[in-house]
Design an enzyme around this catalytic site. Structure first.
Site, PDB file in Angstrom:
ATOM      1  CB  THR A 190      82.464  94.017 -87.752  1.00 32.84           C
ATOM      2  OG1 THR A 190      81.582  92.937 -88.471  1.00 32.84           O
ATOM      3  CG2 THR A 190      81.619  94.269 -86.512  1.00 32.84           C
ATOM      4  CB  VAL A 219      72.183  86.750 -84.954  1.00 36.81           C
ATOM      5  CG1 VAL A 219      72.826  87.588 -83.924  1.00 36.81           C
ATOM      6  CG2 VAL A 219      70.885  87.032 -85.154  1.00 36.81           C
ATOM      7  N   GLY A 242      85.078  89.740 -87.978  1.00 40.24           N
ATOM      8  CA  GLY A 242      85.236  88.760 -88.653  1.00 40.24           C
ATOM      9  C   GLY A 242      84.196  87.562 -88.697  1.00 40.24           C
TER      10      GLY A 242
HETATM   11  N1  GLY Z   1      81.324  89.940 -87.144  1.00 41.15           N
HETATM   12  C1  GLY Z   1      80.183  90.104 -87.770  1.00 41.15           C
HETATM   13  C2  GLY Z   1      79.414  88.882 -87.970  1.00 41.15           C
HETATM   14  O1  GLY Z   1      79.963  87.918 -88.149  1.00 41.15           O
HETATM   15  O2  GLY Z   1      78.305  89.245 -88.314  1.00 41.15           O
END
Ligand code: GLY
Length: 330
Positions: A190, A219, A242
């Site tokens: 990300t 989500v 993460g």
């Molecule tokens: N940090 C991205 C997710 O867990 O969707």
């Protein structure tokens, strides 16, 4: 103001909805820098999760030309959204377990305005849709088909996000994996980005395709203001990468900004944020969380549960890939 126009144009808006208090809430006075007591010393800087050199270079280009932090972070993360070889963000992102690529993104500006899209399909640049939500609607979040419809109304084009490579890997995964998400089966990359512009104002952006092969509708933290991203122009900003479920549980980015407000450095605040997550998990060997943060002085920090996390800074001093300290699992 665009929000006012939106409400007028919906046809469902009432006089009560077009209220001055609602609009007034986003018209904050210029932030006072409570940490440095001076914005004079502030120099532009951008930081992002991982070693996204091209993204941070793009954001730096915007800042160097005198652009504002909001434009810098939007244009910066768009580089990764467009990169088909990055399989955790935007076009080329890994799909959910049903083979659909669903994107999450959010953006936050110096005045505390924010916008987010959740589970958005068929749109290459969710961060720009999130910005439109922030600037052109009275809302903060739009999800799924509503977000997609809004994007089309704003002129975004329908785009196939599933590349042949990601499709091939997904079909392969289906042969052997259990039909449920496996924590951190993929390496989360990300992109979260924070910038300070020449006026000393801070903005942030965060965008992801989320956990690979997630359940449909899942989500994570990335589009959740306070979890995946938080900016307070008086204090600083933080963003996460993460396993989103762990970040949401601790409202991680908000926590880090609040810790900086209380006097912790960005590094100390990121370490405390990670330790809160570790404290809530008896087994933290099988997932990864990383935070980065910046304060009003332009000081930065980063910390991760697992080794291997880096974050990139770009400033007048040049660009640098910073290996972050990590909590070593025992
Ligand atoms: N940090 C991205 C997710 O867990 O969707």
């Amino acid at each position: 103001m665009k929000r006012r126009n939106f409400l007028k144009n919906t046809g469902t808006a009432t006089a009560g909805l077009i209220s001055v208090p609602l609009l007034g809430a986003c018209e904050k006075k210029k932030a006072v820098n409570t940490i440095t007591n001076s914005i004079e010393t502030i120099r532009p800087i951008v930081i992002c999760t991982w070693d996204f050199m091209n993204a941070s270079a793009k954001a730096w280009e915007v800042l160097q030309k005198g652009g504002n932090a909001l434009d810098a972070v939007e244009q910066g993360v768009m580089v990764e959204e467009a990169d088909v070889n990055n399989q955790t963000v935007g076009v080329g992102g890994r799909p959910d377990r049903d083979g659909n690529v669903t994107l999450d993104a959010c953006i936050m500006d110096k005045d505390g305005n924010c916008g987010a899209v959740l589970c958005l399909e068929n749109i290459a640049h969710p961060i720009s849709v999130a910005r439109k939500v922030m600037e052109d609607t009275p809302h903060v979040m739009l999800t799924g088909t509503g977000a997609e419809q809004f994007a089309y109304e704003q002129g975004f084009e329908k785009t196939n996000l599933l590349t042949e490579q990601s499709k091939k890997e997904w079909l392969e995964w289906k042969k052997t994996s259990r039909y449920e998400p496996i924590i951190n089966i993929e390496n989360h990359d990300t992109i979260g980005m924070l910038a300070i512009d020449k006026n000393g104002d801070i903005s942030g952006a965060c965008t992801t395709s989320g956990m690979a092969y997630k359940m449909a509708g899942r989500v994570g933290d990335s589009p959740i203001i306070g979890a995946g991203l938080f900016v307070d122009n008086e204090v600083g900003g933080a963003t996460a990468t993460g396993v989103g479920e762990e970040v949401v549980r601790t409202v991680g980015s908000f926590l880090i900004v609040e810790l900086m407000r209380q006097g912790k450095s960005p590094q100390e605040a990121c370490e405390e944020g990670v330790k809160r997550i570790i404290g809530k998990n008896s087994d933290h060997t099988d997932f990864q969380i990383g935070f980065i943060a910046i304060n009003k002085k332009g000081e930065t920090g980063g910390y991760c549960i697992q080794p291997g996390f880096t974050y990139r800074t770009y400033s007048q001093a040049g660009h640098k890939n910073n290996p972050s300290d990590s909590y070593i699992n025992s």
